[in-house]
Design a protein around this motif. Structure first.
Motif, mmCIF file in Angstrom:
data_model
loop_
_atom_site.group_PDB
_atom_site.id
_atom_site.type_symbol
_atom_site.label_atom_id
_atom_site.label_comp_id
_atom_site.label_asym_id
_atom_site.label_seq_id
_atom_site.Cartn_x
_atom_site.Cartn_y
_atom_site.Cartn_z
ATOM 1 N N ARG A 267 0.958 -1.092 -0.004
ATOM 2 C CA ARG A 267 -0.146 0.059 0.038
ATOM 3 C C ARG A 267 0.946 1.279 -0.239
ATOM 4 O O ARG A 267 0.588 2.272 -0.743
ATOM 5 C CB ARG A 267 -0.992 0.166 1.216
ATOM 6 C CG ARG A 267 -2.133 -0.922 1.049
ATOM 7 C CD ARG A 267 -3.050 -0.484 2.144
ATOM 8 N NE ARG A 267 -2.725 -0.582 3.667
ATOM 9 C CZ ARG A 267 -2.690 -1.671 4.213
ATOM 10 N NH1 ARG A 267 -3.380 -2.853 3.853
ATOM 11 N NH2 ARG A 267 -2.326 -1.512 5.499
ATOM 12 N N GLU A 354 -6.916 -3.156 -6.363
ATOM 13 C CA GLU A 354 -8.220 -3.222 -6.263
ATOM 14 C C GLU A 354 -8.962 -2.308 -5.192
ATOM 15 O O GLU A 354 -9.891 -1.416 -5.427
ATOM 16 C CB GLU A 354 -8.952 -4.504 -5.908
ATOM 17 C CG GLU A 354 -10.348 -4.525 -5.923
ATOM 18 C CD GLU A 354 -10.864 -6.014 -5.796
ATOM 19 O OE1 GLU A 354 -12.220 -6.174 -6.117
ATOM 20 O OE2 GLU A 354 -10.137 -6.972 -5.482
ATOM 21 N N ALA A 355 -8.452 -2.007 -3.962
ATOM 22 C CA ALA A 355 -8.834 -0.986 -2.951
ATOM 23 C C ALA A 355 -8.509 0.321 -3.363
ATOM 24 O O ALA A 355 -9.554 1.028 -3.081
ATOM 25 C CB ALA A 355 -8.191 -1.350 -1.688
ATOM 26 N N GLU A 356 -7.413 0.489 -4.114
ATOM 27 C CA GLU A 356 -7.122 1.829 -4.752
ATOM 28 C C GLU A 356 -7.745 2.249 -6.033
ATOM 29 O O GLU A 356 -7.779 3.415 -6.421
ATOM 30 C CB GLU A 356 -5.662 1.893 -4.946
ATOM 31 C CG GLU A 356 -4.811 1.907 -3.603
ATOM 32 C CD GLU A 356 -4.982 3.047 -2.888
ATOM 33 O OE1 GLU A 356 -5.087 4.054 -3.327
ATOM 34 O OE2 GLU A 356 -5.051 3.076 -1.525
ATOM 35 N N GLY A 357 -8.793 1.220 -6.329
ATOM 36 C CA GLY A 357 -9.387 1.398 -7.814
ATOM 37 C C GLY A 357 -8.506 1.572 -8.730
ATOM 38 O O GLY A 357 -8.851 2.103 -9.865
ATOM 39 N N LYS A 358 -7.430 0.564 -8.851
ATOM 40 C CA LYS A 358 -6.545 0.695 -9.982
ATOM 41 C C LYS A 358 -6.617 -0.638 -10.592
ATOM 42 O O LYS A 358 -7.033 -1.662 -9.953
ATOM 43 C CB LYS A 358 -5.332 0.847 -9.548
ATOM 44 C CG LYS A 358 -4.980 2.362 -9.032
ATOM 45 C CD LYS A 358 -3.545 2.711 -8.540
ATOM 46 C CE LYS A 358 -3.431 3.895 -8.098
ATOM 47 N NZ LYS A 358 -2.083 4.479 -7.994
ATOM 48 N N PRO A 359 -6.300 -0.961 -11.925
ATOM 49 C CA PRO A 359 -6.400 -2.297 -12.553
ATOM 50 C C PRO A 359 -5.538 -3.090 -12.018
ATOM 51 O O PRO A 359 -4.218 -2.819 -11.677
ATOM 52 C CB PRO A 359 -6.188 -1.875 -14.077
ATOM 53 C CG PRO A 359 -5.452 -0.523 -13.975
ATOM 54 C CD PRO A 359 -5.949 0.211 -12.762
#
Length: 369
Positions: A267, A354-359
């Motif tokens: 993270r 995924e938690a950061e909204g990234k692929p």
């Protein structure tokens, strides 16, 4: 996993060839192996998994700026809460791999060749690549009075950091693609490949003992500041102009025992890369400040300013390019074809992304099953 069938040519065993793949991958000769806690931000809050300390290794180089900036700005420590980040810096891949094997560090920022070497030599038991950190930052720079085109390299003396290191392999592969012949071990042939430590290369260039160099940043920009010209950026030879130069690795034991700590570090690296890319000038200053802390000397503007934009800071480990670099080492005669199946475990990184909204990122078929 069939790594036990992987062997190294006998001539290179005599000079510990596979470790040589790592030594100068991203090392530029700054400082020495050391532990740096004198300016580290304090650990605050709850300890993750009850762990007191996570030990992280990296190089004091621009291609490790994710670690430099993440440490300097306290981004990594913030994600770790009450678990203290203890950092150790290295100048060579083999020593970092040894530290990982010995438990002296838990997680490391390191280049592709030492990652491959460490995985193969341990028969797939000592490490996993868990993320990417940087791409690019490697250039062919030459004396413009002697070399004006790529064809002019024939008959010239070109430095690489060390026998069998990543830039050495890349240059030999490029030479082979040109149809020229060079003996990999001696460096003799249509081009004279002169293995020279990065910290020595600028003096070698100024003395005229080399005509150019295929080297990582900031050595390339230091040579340019001394009058050399960039003839080729290695990124132009790769799909999408991307190739891995720095990975994040973890010992398998630590990953199994402390997965939440590994996620916290990832993270931190994802947030650090986002901050670097959103604030390039501030990030450059931060990385240089950390370099000064670690080595006693910041990079001058004429070196860091052109070097910085040639490096991309990314979360994707670019797994397909790791396989390609291994193939290049095989083609150069340094390595029998290795089995790299299982070298990646990208599940923790993809959970963070995924938690950061990234692929999600891919392991090119080289991930754990």
């Amino acid at each position: 996993m069939h790594a036990t069938r992987t062997t190294v040519r006998r001539s290179l065993v005599a000079v510990a060839a596979l470790p040589l793949l790592a030594v100068a991958l991203t090392a530029c000769g700054y400082g020495s192996e050391s532990t740096d806690d004198k300016v580290a931000p304090a650990a605050k809050g709850d300890k993750i998994d009850g762990l007191d300390t996570v030990k992280i290794g990296y190089f004091p180089n621009l291609t490790h700026a994710t670690a430099l900036v993440g440490h300097q700005e306290g981004i990594l420590q913030k994600e770790l809460g009450g678990t203290k980040l203890s950092a150790t810096t290295f100048n060579a891949g083999p020593s970092e791999i040894e530290a990982l094997n010995a438990g002296s560090i838990d997680i490391g920022f390191i280049g592709p060749s030492p990652s491959i070497n460490g995985y193969v030599k341990s028969q797939g038991k000592n490490l996993r690549i868990i993320g990417g950190s940087a791409s690019g930052g490697v250039k062919l720079v030459v004396n413009p009075e002697k070399i004006k085109t790529l064809d002019d390299l024939k008959g010239k003396k070109i430095a690489t950091p060390q026998l069998g290191n990543t830039q050495d392999v890349a240059f030999l592969h490029w030479i082979n693609e040109k149809g020229w012949k060079v003996d990999a071990e001696s460096g003799k042939g249509d081009v004279s490949v002169v293995r020279t430590e990065n910290k020595v290369t600028p003096n070698a260039y100024l003395s005229g003992s080399i005509d150019g160099a295929w080297v990582p940043e900031p050595t390339a920009s230091k040579l340019v500041s001394d009058g050399a010209k960039v003839l080729l950026d290695e990124s132009t030879l790769w799909p999408d102009k991307k190739f891995v130069i720095t990975n994040i690795i973890v010992s398998q034991k630590f990953l199994n025992e402390h997965p939440s700590v590994v996620e916290a570090v990832l993270r931190g690296t994802v947030k650090t890369n986002a901050w670097i890319n959103a604030n390039p000038d501030k990030a450059k200053e931060s990385a240089n400040a950390k370099l000064k802390d670690l080595t006693g000397k910041a990079l001058p503007a004429e070196v860091i300013d052109p070097a910085w934009p040639s490096i991309q800071f990314i979360d994707d480990p670019l797994a397909a390019t790791l396989q390609a670099q291994a193939d290049h080492a095989v083609n150069a005669g340094f390595l029998q074809k290795p089995d790299l199946a299982g070298i990646y475990d990208l599940k923790p990184l993809n959970k963070v992304l995924e938690a950061e909204g990234k692929p999600a990122v891919a392991d090119a078929g080289l991930g754990v099953k």
